[in-house]
Design a protein around this motif. Structure first.
Motif, PDB file in Angstrom:
ATOM      1  N   ILE A 106       0.849  -1.201   0.000  1.00  0.00           N
ATOM      2  CA  ILE A 106       0.000   0.000   0.000  1.00  0.00           C
ATOM      3  C   ILE A 106       0.877   1.240   0.000  1.00  0.00           C
ATOM      4  O   ILE A 106       1.786   1.381   0.827  1.00  0.00           O
ATOM      5  N   ASP A 107       0.617   2.112  -0.929  1.00  0.00           N
ATOM      6  CA  ASP A 107       1.330   3.384  -1.033  1.00  0.00           C
ATOM      7  C   ASP A 107       0.366   4.502  -0.659  1.00  0.00           C
ATOM      8  O   ASP A 107      -0.530   4.851  -1.434  1.00  0.00           O
ATOM      9  N   ARG A 108       0.538   5.038   0.538  1.00  0.00           N
ATOM     10  CA  ARG A 108      -0.308   6.152   0.993  1.00  0.00           C
ATOM     11  C   ARG A 108       0.308   7.459   0.501  1.00  0.00           C
ATOM     12  O   ARG A 108       1.451   7.771   0.814  1.00  0.00           O
ATOM     13  N   LYS A 109      -0.465   8.193  -0.248  1.00  0.00           N
ATOM     14  CA  LYS A 109       0.049   9.403  -0.874  1.00  0.00           C
ATOM     15  C   LYS A 109      -0.533  10.644  -0.206  1.00  0.00           C
ATOM     16  O   LYS A 109      -1.724  10.676   0.132  1.00  0.00           O
ATOM     17  N   ASN A 110       0.340  11.640  -0.040  1.00  0.00           N
ATOM     18  CA  ASN A 110      -0.081  12.945   0.459  1.00  0.00           C
ATOM     19  C   ASN A 110      -0.819  12.858   1.796  1.00  0.00           C
ATOM     20  O   ASN A 110      -1.910  13.409   1.972  1.00  0.00           O
ATOM     21  N   ASP A 111      -0.184  12.125   2.711  1.00  0.00           N
ATOM     22  CA  ASP A 111      -0.691  12.020   4.090  1.00  0.00           C
ATOM     23  C   ASP A 111      -2.082  11.409   4.161  1.00  0.00           C
ATOM     24  O   ASP A 111      -2.927  11.834   4.973  1.00  0.00           O
ATOM     25  N   HIS A 112      -2.337  10.420   3.322  1.00  0.00           N
ATOM     26  CA  HIS A 112      -3.617   9.715   3.423  1.00  0.00           C
ATOM     27  C   HIS A 112      -3.666   9.004   4.772  1.00  0.00           C
ATOM     28  O   HIS A 112      -2.874   8.103   5.051  1.00  0.00           O
TER      29      HIS A 112
END
Length: 549
Positions: free
Chosen positions: A454-460
């Motif tokens: 899982i790649d959480r982007k922009n402080d997800h």
């Protein structure tokens, strides 16, 4: 033989009977097809290259509209039946048996008549004659040092499109394409146009016969200094004096309400130029084709406003650009510099993404951000390490105001094909999921574990619920929860159980977040040997271990 020797031999025999070896066959492997494509409305015998311990195998086609594959009794042979109304383009094909499944491999549905290369055609004095240059040639560089040549007759001023697909088929070749005069002079040459695959658009300077020839080096360099070849060096060469799609324009379409875009390339009649963008495609980057034209073009589906460049739009007179929007433009003529004015607010981060190489276009773009006073605040050429080195700038303004985004070619080149797509993206919280493989096995009575990165982007920071969907009947899956912190923030594991009499088949891994902007995402697996990805991994339900009695 002594009594002791007889006893030892009897004991060894007894052990072999008591502990029989595992005779499970290996799963099939598929390296490609030859021919690698077929014309619409044709049924073609195709040879599958690979290893197959069980034959016949079974076949599954991704996006199978208009293509039926039947397995022949003769090992490694398949019958590909293409419907007359099939959409031209790539179909991804997977072969499988009770022991496992192969990776996906491409098969092309073509809009032109198709021929198979006839050897010998490596003697420059005796190239294979092409009576009608409206054809796709399915060929292979059979051996080291092989050079294939094809003779075409052209009238003065006629434009010939010569496009070679090899890397796009998974062939291990870095090809070179040439147009040669009857006297042997090289009139045009190209090494890399679409990735390492070459393309030439050639206007005949005089009426006569021209030779289109190709050779290759290995895509992975080695110590050899000769032209390369071998059974895997398969290619498709399009030769046409009719319409050929080089790219589309605009390069973007609205995700919600897509409108047709124009096909750009030689010999395209206005009546054939409209390309329809599908409204139900799950992918952001979609490939467009036309039954009336050879070639294909990529278009990005975007959520914001879609605009087109309007000249003049140099830095002295920048064109307005909507926030979170996208604009398609061209650096034309050579030395052109395009500029766009956008209103930004202090502290609100934006990502400016420029794409040209990603569409197979030649622009080596330089992207600049200019402040309200005209001074350069940020500038970028290539993104290091990227497969498509298009520039992308992340910018946070220090003050409210109108800023200018400028685009030009690094080497001051330009022309009709130097098109680009400039997008303004707000770095909203989002996530993406990937799988390490696109094939999984399940033994009945045991568990199969699928690790989802899982790649959480922009402080997800919202929780993400991950599960499997579309599983074969009789197979169940656990649901995993990814949270903002801890090990689950970066990966989770889905456990598959059951099987029994279930049939093998495709499934999907889906993540859902209560964040309304990111919504649902499907996990993608890279297709081995290609830049493409699939959201349909495969699950094989294995039989019980077979042992010799």
């Amino acid at each position: 033989m002594t009594n002791r020797s007889l006893a030892a031999a009897s004991l060894a025999t007894a052990l072999l009977v008591a502990s029989p070896p595992d005779l499970r066959a290996k799963p099939p492997t598929l390296t490609g097809f030859f021919p690698a494509g077929a014309e619409r409305g044709r049924t073609l015998t195709v040879r599958a290259a690979g290893t197959f311990d069980h034959w016949p195998v079974q076949c599954w086609v991704e996006k199978d509209a208009g293509l039926t594959v039947k397995v022949a009794d003769k090992k490694n042979e398949l019958a590909f039946e293409v419907a007359a109304d099939a959409r031209p383009g790539v179909r991804w094909v997977r072969l499988y048996d009770e022991e496992g499944a192969t990776s996906l491999r491409p098969f092309h549905v073509g809009a032109l008549p198709e021929l198979t290369e006839s050897e010998p055609n490596d003697d420059p004095r005796r190239p294979q004659a092409i009576e009608q240059p409206r054809v796709v040639l399915n060929g292979r560089l059979e051996k080291s040092g092989d050079v294939d040549g094809f003779a075409v007759k052209l009238d003065k001023g006629r434009t010939l499109a010569a496009d070679l697909e090899a890397d796009r088929l998974g062939s291990p070749m870095d090809a070179v394409l040439q147009v040669v005069s009857a006297e042997g002079f090289v009139l045009a040459q190209n090494n890399d146009a679409i990735g390492p695959d070459p393309r030439i658009i050639f206007e005949a300077p005089a009426t006569g016969t021209y030779i289109v020839r190709l050779f290759a080096f290995p895509s992975t360099p080695d110590s050899s200094i000769r032209f390369a070849g071998g059974p895997a060096y398969v290619y498709r060469l399009t030769l046409t004096i009719d319409g050929f799609i080089e790219h589309a324009f605009p390069l973007a379409a609205s995700r919600e309400n897509p409108t047709p875009v124009a096909a750009v390339g030689p010999n395209i009649a206005e009546a054939d130029s409209a390309l329809v963008v599908p409204s139900d495609d799950r992918l952001e980057l979609v490939s467009l084709s036309s039954p009336a034209l050879a070639g294909a073009a990529a278009v990005r589906r975007v959520a914001g406003a879609v605009e087109v460049e309007v000249e003049p739009n140099d830095p002295a007179k920048p064109q307005p650009l909507a926030d979170r929007g996208a604009v398609s433009g061209r650096i034309d003529p050579p030395g052109d510099r395009d500029a766009y004015r956008i209103a930004l607010k202090k502290g609100e981060k934006r990502r400016f993404r420029l794409e040209s190489r990603a569409f197979g276009l030649p622009l080596d773009a330089v992207l600049q951000i200019l402040g309200p006073d005209g001074k350069t605040l940020a500038e970028l050429d290539d993104v290091r390490g990227s497969q498509t080195p298009d520039p992308e700038l992340v910018f946070t303004p220090r003050d409210d105001g109108d800023y200018v985004v400028a685009v030009h070619d690094l080497n001051r080149r330009g022309g009709p094909n130097y098109a680009y797509l400039l997008s303004v993206v707000a770095p909203d919280p989002d996530f993406a999921m990937t799988l390490a493989a696109d094939v999984f096995n399940l033994t009945p009575g045991k568990e199969a574990k699928v690790v989802v990165a899982i790649d959480r982007k922009n402080d997800h920071g919202e929780p993400i619920e991950v599960t499997a969907e579309g599983l074969p009947a009789g197979v169940t899956a656990t649901t995993a929860l990814s949270t903002k912190s801890g090990a689950s923030a970066k990966s989770v594991t889905i456990e598959l159980k059951g099987g029994g009499e279930a049939r093998s088949g495709p499934f999907r891994i889906v993540g859902r977040s209560p964040d309304h902007r990111s919504g649902e995402r499907a996990a993608l697996a890279k297709i081995t040997g290609f830049r493409a990805e699939t959201d349909r991994p495969w699950l094989t339900i294995l039989p019980p271990s077979e042992t010799k009695k």
